[in-house]
Design an enzyme around this catalytic site. Sequence first.
Site, short mmCIF file in Angstrom:
data_model
loop_
_atom_site.label_atom_id
_atom_site.label_comp_id
_atom_site.label_asym_id
_atom_site.label_seq_id
_atom_site.Cartn_x
_atom_site.Cartn_y
_atom_site.Cartn_z
N ALA A 176 -5.04 3.05 0.32
CA ALA A 176 -5.96 3.72 0.67
C ALA A 176 -7.52 3.06 0.88
CB ALA A 176 -6.40 4.94 -0.06
N LYS A 190 10.33 3.68 -1.97
CA LYS A 190 9.56 2.37 -2.13
C LYS A 190 8.70 2.51 -3.50
CE LYS A 190 5.53 3.00 -0.68
NZ LYS A 190 4.32 3.01 -1.49
N LYS A 249 3.80 11.04 0.56
CA LYS A 249 5.21 10.68 0.06
C LYS A 249 5.79 11.41 -1.01
CE LYS A 249 4.03 5.90 1.65
NZ LYS A 249 2.35 6.19 2.05
N GLY A 265 3.87 4.21 5.87
CA GLY A 265 3.89 2.39 6.03
C GLY A 265 3.15 1.97 4.97
#
Length: 227
Positions: free
Chosen positions: A136, A187, A104, A132
């Site tokens: 982890a 996000k 990301k 999503g």
Amino acid sequence: MKQIAIIGSGSWGVALAIHLANLGHTVKIWSFSEEERDLINNEKKCKFLPNVKLPENIFCSMDFEEVIKDSDFILHVTPSKFTRETFKKYKQYVGTKPVIICSKGFEKETNKTLDEVILEEMPEARVGALSGPSHAEEVSIAIPTVLVIASSDEKIREEIQETFMCPHMRIYTSTDIKGVELGGALKNIIAFCAGVAAGVGFRDNTFAALITRGLEEISRLGVASGR
């Protein structure tokens, strides 16, 4: 069963390896670190996920060709700032194998999304993005999780969905790779702010406000960028 190459031996790369190996797939991980390679191969451990035992069908190597050559697809899981330089080192082995971006972020110097970085280096690459709301450590212990695979290539979407899907992981599909990458990267800014809010003692009302306004800001940026 698939043979899967994972580029990156951090917590997310190893968590994805554990998930896939537990489903019966053979997984090879590339690492830049001898220490991490030896820990994975000899002790079946990952220093970033210390409480998890790795399945036997996970192997780690520092050789790109060894990891990639027989794989069905490649999961690219390095930090975003290393995406270009790492991909340059292994793109000669990619061929027609799908490259699935699991990182990301953006490229700092250019503000490009990571699919743009890959395609700039290899215009003919078959690219997807897996993202999503997921941690982890929870994926590594089979906590129910939802992810999305985005690609303009229907075969990639179907292959990743079929490979990853199981009772505790649901995979949705999307053609909007840019939107998925933007959402996954942006996000993190809201998550950082939530951490600061928690650190100074704020509670649920503040978190709810951050999430609500954060989603609105991300949506506006997505619309402005044509998503």
